[in-house]
Design an enzyme around this catalytic site. Structure first.
Site, PDB file in Angstrom:
ATOM      1  N   GLU A 205       0.814  -1.212   0.000  1.00 33.93           N
ATOM      2  CA  GLU A 205       0.000   0.000   0.000  1.00 33.93           C
ATOM      3  C   GLU A 205       0.846   1.260   0.000  1.00 33.93           C
ATOM      4  OE1 GLU A 205      -3.209  -0.045   2.805  1.00 33.93           O
ATOM      5  OE2 GLU A 205      -3.759  -2.083   2.313  1.00 33.93           O
ATOM      6  N   LYS A 337     -15.687  -1.692   3.851  1.00 40.64           N
ATOM      7  CA  LYS A 337     -15.101  -1.998   2.541  1.00 40.64           C
ATOM      8  C   LYS A 337     -16.227  -2.573   1.684  1.00 40.64           C
ATOM      9  CE  LYS A 337     -10.581  -3.515   4.342  1.00 40.64           C
ATOM     10  NZ  LYS A 337      -9.916  -4.710   4.923  1.00 40.64           N
TER      11      LYS A 337
HETATM   12  C1  2PG Z   1      -7.037  -4.026   5.789  1.00 42.58           C
HETATM   13  C2  2PG Z   1      -6.820  -3.854   4.298  1.00 42.58           C
HETATM   14  C3  2PG Z   1      -6.317  -2.494   3.949  1.00 42.58           C
HETATM   15  P1  2PG Z   1      -6.574  -5.923   2.773  1.00 42.58           P
HETATM   16  O1  2PG Z   1      -6.709  -5.069   6.374  1.00 42.58           O
HETATM   17  O2  2PG Z   1      -7.615  -3.143   6.417  1.00 42.58           O
HETATM   18  O3  2PG Z   1      -5.155  -2.155   4.702  1.00 42.58           O
HETATM   19  O4  2PG Z   1      -5.977  -4.859   3.796  1.00 42.58           O
HETATM   20  O5  2PG Z   1      -7.211  -5.185   1.663  1.00 42.58           O
HETATM   21  O6  2PG Z   1      -5.397  -6.754   2.334  1.00 42.58           O
HETATM   22  O7  2PG Z   1      -7.570  -6.739   3.547  1.00 42.58           O
HETATM   23 MG    MG Z   2      -7.691  -4.376   8.306  1.00 44.19          MG
END
Ligand code: 2PG
Ligand code: MG
Length: 434
Positions: A205, A337
């Site tokens: 990231e 998300k």
């Molecule tokens: C998280 C995300 C973003 P990933 O764990 O919050 O940092 O990671 O998209 O790999 O789940």
């Molecule tokens: Mg996370």
């Protein structure tokens, strides 16, 4: 009716890890179009909606041909003629069409791209920016950013156990100023890293690739970087961590690679409490495994009045799990998300479930991202309060920060920076009393 969907297509594009992903485009009778790209996580919770990948050898198994085929054969015909401004109806249709509890048949990657593209098409049809379409005249705030300085965990070959070492500037007064402060700290952190040995690049990231002997070493260097950049750690700028503990939670214990030992759940609780006492930490995400509600509750009981305790892998952007965590007093904030849920409507429901409990809500990117800036608009338009996008390099990250800058500018003197108020009230009160 001009808001009717006349065309839905999907194509293969590429994400920030060089893996295939799904881009969807929705066109309306009015000629308005919307486009969105599915992101992809690396540290995923078992209860998330799942992407449909081709498997096999091509592209390491990450191909999306089957997801694209589903859009063409099933999703597009089902959406034709539907009113794009009825997002809830569109998403219900997508959910029913898929028919599985975890979106595995048509794929969360296909569904989320189409769901978000539809949202863009509706906003385009109304001739307003997406954030404004979402706000529908309700007051909004410019989010408090949570920005990564060091990347670790699944995003950096597990060079540290902790996944994200981030900073927050809730008293910056504006988003623009918060980014300036972050730029200073990111640079200072780079100088400190350089002094420790050759810099070996950045993690998934965009945070500096970790070169630390312990997780505490990283916390020390991050605190130093804040001070070296000229800010008072614990007064102006605070540390935020995503432990992503699910990644090293084994049979209820925590296998800390840098410590070379397994912590019991109670030792993990002690560790979090100790860190929150020793470092200027204001926020901790996923300090326990994805089903460890009681461990989270112990942490929340001890430090939740002054530290934000965010559920990500444990809550997976699911309103029902937010309710469960609330009943267990396991968290005081929820990460949002859209692709964990699979549709815009379900993600909004999880955000609303958090808000209804007075929790902090953080709209978040995934570690696999693209130039898509939908989440910048969601964080403003939904009045999400906080935004997590990764670090302060790499354009899939900067595109999202820069989009919020534009929105803030467009609001002029009406722009309100969420700042300390973005936190659960006791945490906010603790921050502002000093
Ligand atoms: C998280 C995300 C973003 P990933 O764990 O919050 O940092 O990671 O998209 O790999 O789940
Ligand atoms: Mg996370």
């Amino acid at each position: 009716m001009s808001n009717q969907i006349s065309k839905v297509i999907a194509r293969q594009v590429w994400d920030s890890r060089g893996r295939p992903t799904v881009e969807a485009e929705v066109t309306l009778v009015s000629g308005a179009t919307g486009r969105a790209i599915a992101p992809a996580g690396a540290s995923r919770g078992a209860h998330e909606a799942v992407d449909l990948r081709d498997g096999g050898t091509a592209f390491g198994g990450f191909g999306v041909a089957r997801a694209l085929a589903g859009v063409e054969a099933e999703i597009a015909p089902a959406l034709l003629g539907q009113d794009a401004t009825e997002q809830v109806t569109i998403d219900r249709l997508l959910i029913d069409l898929d028919g599985t509890p975890n979106k595995s048949r048509l794929g969360a990657n296909a569904l989320v791209a189409v769901s978000m593209a539809n949202l863009h098409a509706a906003a385009a049809s109304a001739h307003v920016p997406l954030w404004q379409w979402l706000a529908q005249g309700r007051p909004v705030r410019i989010p408090l950013p949570e920005i990564q300085i060091f990347g670790g965990g699944a995003h950096a070959g597990r060079r540290t156990d902790v996944q994200d070492f981030m900073v927050m500037a809730p008293k910056a007064g504006s988003f623009r100023r918060a980014l300036e402060i972050t730029a200073d700290i990111y640079r200072a952190a780079g100088q400190l890293m350089e002094a420790r040995g050759p810099i070996t690049g950045v993690a998934d990231e965009g945070g500096w690739w970790p070169n630390f002997t312990s997780n505490e070493d990283a916390l020390d260097v991050l605190t130093q970087a804040i001070e070296r950049a000229g800010y008072r750690a614990g007064e102006e700028v605070f540390i935020s961590l995503d432990i992503a503990a699910n990644e090293f939670c084994v049979d209820g214990g925590y296998s800390m690679a840098l410590d070379q030992r397994i912590l019991s759940a109670d030792e993990m609780v002690e560790r979090m409490v100790a860190w929150a006492g020793r470092y200027p930490i204001v926020s901790i995400e996923d300090p326990a495994g994805q089903d460890e509600f009681s461990t989270l509750a112990k942490i929340n009981a001890q430090i939740g009045h002054r530290v934000q305790i965010i559920g990500d892998d444990v809550l997976v952007t699911n309103a029902e799990r937010v309710g469960r965590a609330s009943d267990a007093a396991a968290c005081n904030a929820v990460l949002i998300k859209v692709n964990q849920a699979g549709t815009v409507t379900e993600a909004k429901a999880a955000l609303d479930a958090g808000k209804a409990r007075g929790w902090g809500t953080i709209v978040s990117a995934r570690s696999g991202e693209t130039e898509d800036v939908t989440i910048s608009h969601l964080s403003v338009g939904w009045d999400g309060g906080q935004l997590k996008v990764g670090s302060f390099t790499r354009s899939e990250r900067m595109a999202k920060w820069n989009e919020v800058l534009r929105i803030e500018e467009s609001l002029g003197s009406n722009a309100v920076y969420a700042g300390c108020d973005a936190f659960f009230a006791p945490v906010a009160a603790n921050l502002t009393k000093g």
